[in-house]
Scaffold this active site. Structure first.
Site, PDB file in Angstrom:
ATOM      1  N   ARG A  50       0.781  -1.236   0.000  1.00 54.00           N
ATOM      2  CA  ARG A  50       0.000   0.000   0.000  1.00 54.00           C
ATOM      3  C   ARG A  50       0.811   1.283   0.000  1.00 54.00           C
ATOM      4  NH1 ARG A  50      -3.458  -1.401   5.181  1.00 54.00           N
ATOM      5  NH2 ARG A  50      -1.404  -2.240   5.744  1.00 54.00           N
ATOM      6  N   ARG A  59      -4.899  -1.620  -7.109  1.00 59.55           N
ATOM      7  CA  ARG A  59      -5.920  -1.932  -6.103  1.00 59.55           C
ATOM      8  C   ARG A  59      -7.251  -1.233  -6.407  1.00 59.55           C
ATOM      9  NH1 ARG A  59      -9.189  -3.429  -3.318  1.00 59.55           N
ATOM     10  NH2 ARG A  59      -9.177  -3.970  -1.099  1.00 59.55           N
ATOM     11  N   ASP A  95      -1.428 -13.527   0.766  1.00 63.11           N
ATOM     12  CA  ASP A  95      -1.888 -13.189   2.106  1.00 63.11           C
ATOM     13  C   ASP A  95      -1.915 -14.457   2.943  1.00 63.11           C
ATOM     14  OD1 ASP A  95      -4.261 -12.571   4.241  1.00 63.11           O
ATOM     15  OD2 ASP A  95      -3.311 -10.715   3.578  1.00 63.11           O
ATOM     16  N   TYR A 170      -7.038 -15.532  13.852  1.00 65.58           N
ATOM     17  CA  TYR A 170      -7.922 -14.861  12.892  1.00 65.58           C
ATOM     18  C   TYR A 170      -9.218 -15.647  12.697  1.00 65.58           C
ATOM     19  CZ  TYR A 170      -4.648 -11.264  11.284  1.00 65.58           C
ATOM     20  OH  TYR A 170      -3.831 -10.171  11.202  1.00 65.58           O
TER      21      TYR A 170
END
Length: 370
Positions: A50, A59, A95, A170
């Site tokens: 980012r 993105r 990811d 998570y």
């Protein structure tokens, strides 16, 4: 030995031997193996991401996981920092949460990770589908193979995964958490189910890493990003045994197929209390967060393990002279032997582009003086 045994061995090697371009800069791999280097290698966690305007442009056109699942897009954003900076490694864009997705869980980015249906009770483990999980991650292997060709041997390519405890957190919390209170409550209230989940994740990760090596990954990193939510005793229970199994089982499986093992990195954010224990897990490299002193880390792990890290990502916002001085100090503390320069955690979105140049240039300049 039978004909079919030799045929199987030949077929396996044929499946895992790709005609990749010769590697021009192997300093990362040499440092991981404890060999002499031309210069200290440097790369940055989340280096494709980012903080780069070209990533932001991609993105805007594509959903985050669409980029992960589309090899051409994943390779494009993986190449972006390599085009800009004189880095010594590339890490495939993906990811850690693609594994829960492969197990059948829905994961969205809103903008951070969000699980609409997290694991609530042990009965929810029955919803996970481990069979065939690695086949549902084929797009990562395809991206790795494609990326090896796009790199044209410029630098090595790193593959990665989240560690079992981090993924478990998570999956139970339903996303990021400041406390991991629900995941930790599972350790107390559902201990048997917790270890069942950790074992399941370990098995899938071994499959996943095997696939990445066969696809062309030249180094592998395990991200235990949530180690700072548990104490030393819990770390010894829910992290160390499983990351050790990942390394040992993968090494055994590759050796059985006559495939050369690749160096492995264990990065446990908040795991500075157990560096000597991490060093006993068989990983060639131990990654350090920014709270660990390099000199103390070396004492803890000994001389036969490579250290990676560990500039504070917040330091990347400092004026150039201060950033250069801190980087210089870090490199001299670690020294040139068995060291890979990196941040102590992932680079943050607003990091100035010029700070990356300062970091990389300073590491390389100082390494010539050591």
């Amino acid at each position: 030995m039978t004909f079919w045994f030799y045929y199987f061995c030949f077929f396996t090697m044929a499946q895992t031997t790709e005609n990749f371009p010769a590697l021009k800069n192997d300093n990362l791999l040499r440092a991981a193996r404890g060999e002499d280097v031309d210069r200290i290698p440097v790369w940055v966690m989340r280096q494709a991401g980012r903080y780069l305007p070209e990533f932001q442009a991609v993105r805007k056109l594509h959903d985050f996981f669409t980029i992960c699942r589309t090899p051409e897009l994943a390779c494009e954003v993986t190449m972006q920092p390599i085009r800009r900076f004189d880095l010594d490694a590339s890490i495939i864009f993906s990811d850690i949460l693609v594994i829960p997705q492969a197990l059948g869980m829905t994961v969205e980015m809103k903008p951070g990770p969000f699980f609409p249906e997290p694991l609530v009770t042990p009965d929810d483990l029955s919803k996970l589908t481990a069979d065939g999980a690695v086949s549902r991650l084929k797009y990562v292997g395809d991206a790795i193979t494609m990326m090896r060709h796009k790199l044209d041997g410029k630098v090595p390519l790193i593959g990665f995964t989240g560690a079992p405890w981090t993924l478990m957190g998570y999956m139970i919390e339903g996303g990021g958490s400041q406390t991991m209170s629900m995941a930790k409550s599972w350790l107390n209230e559902h201990n048997e189910a917790s270890h069942k989940l950790l074992s399941l994740l370990t098995d899938v990760i071994v499959d996943y890493f095997e696939m990445q090596v066969k696809a062309g990954a030249q180094m592998l990193q395990v991200f235990e990003s949530s180690a700072d939510y548990i104490n030393k005793e819990q770390f010894a229970e829910v992290s160390l045994p499983y990351v050790r199994q990942i390394r040992d089982q993968l090494r055994k499986r590759l050796q059985e197929q006559s495939i050369e093992p690749v160096p492995m990195v264990l990065y446990a954010k908040g795991g500075g209390h157990s560096l000597s224990e991490q060093a006993q897990c068989g990983y060639e490299v131990i990654g350090l967060d920014y709270n660990v002193d390099p000199l103390e880390a070396r004492k803890a792990v000994g001389s036969n393990v490579t250290l990676q890290g560990n500039l504070n990502p917040a330091d990347m916002y400092l004026p150039e002279a201060e950033l250069r001085a801190l980087t210089d100090q870090m490199v001299r503390k670690f020294g040139k032997k068995r060291y890979i320069a990196n941040l102590g955690h992932g680079i943050t979105p607003q990091t100035p582009i010029e700070s990356m140049n300062v970091l990389v240039e300073t590491v390389h300049t100082v390494s010539k003086e050591l």
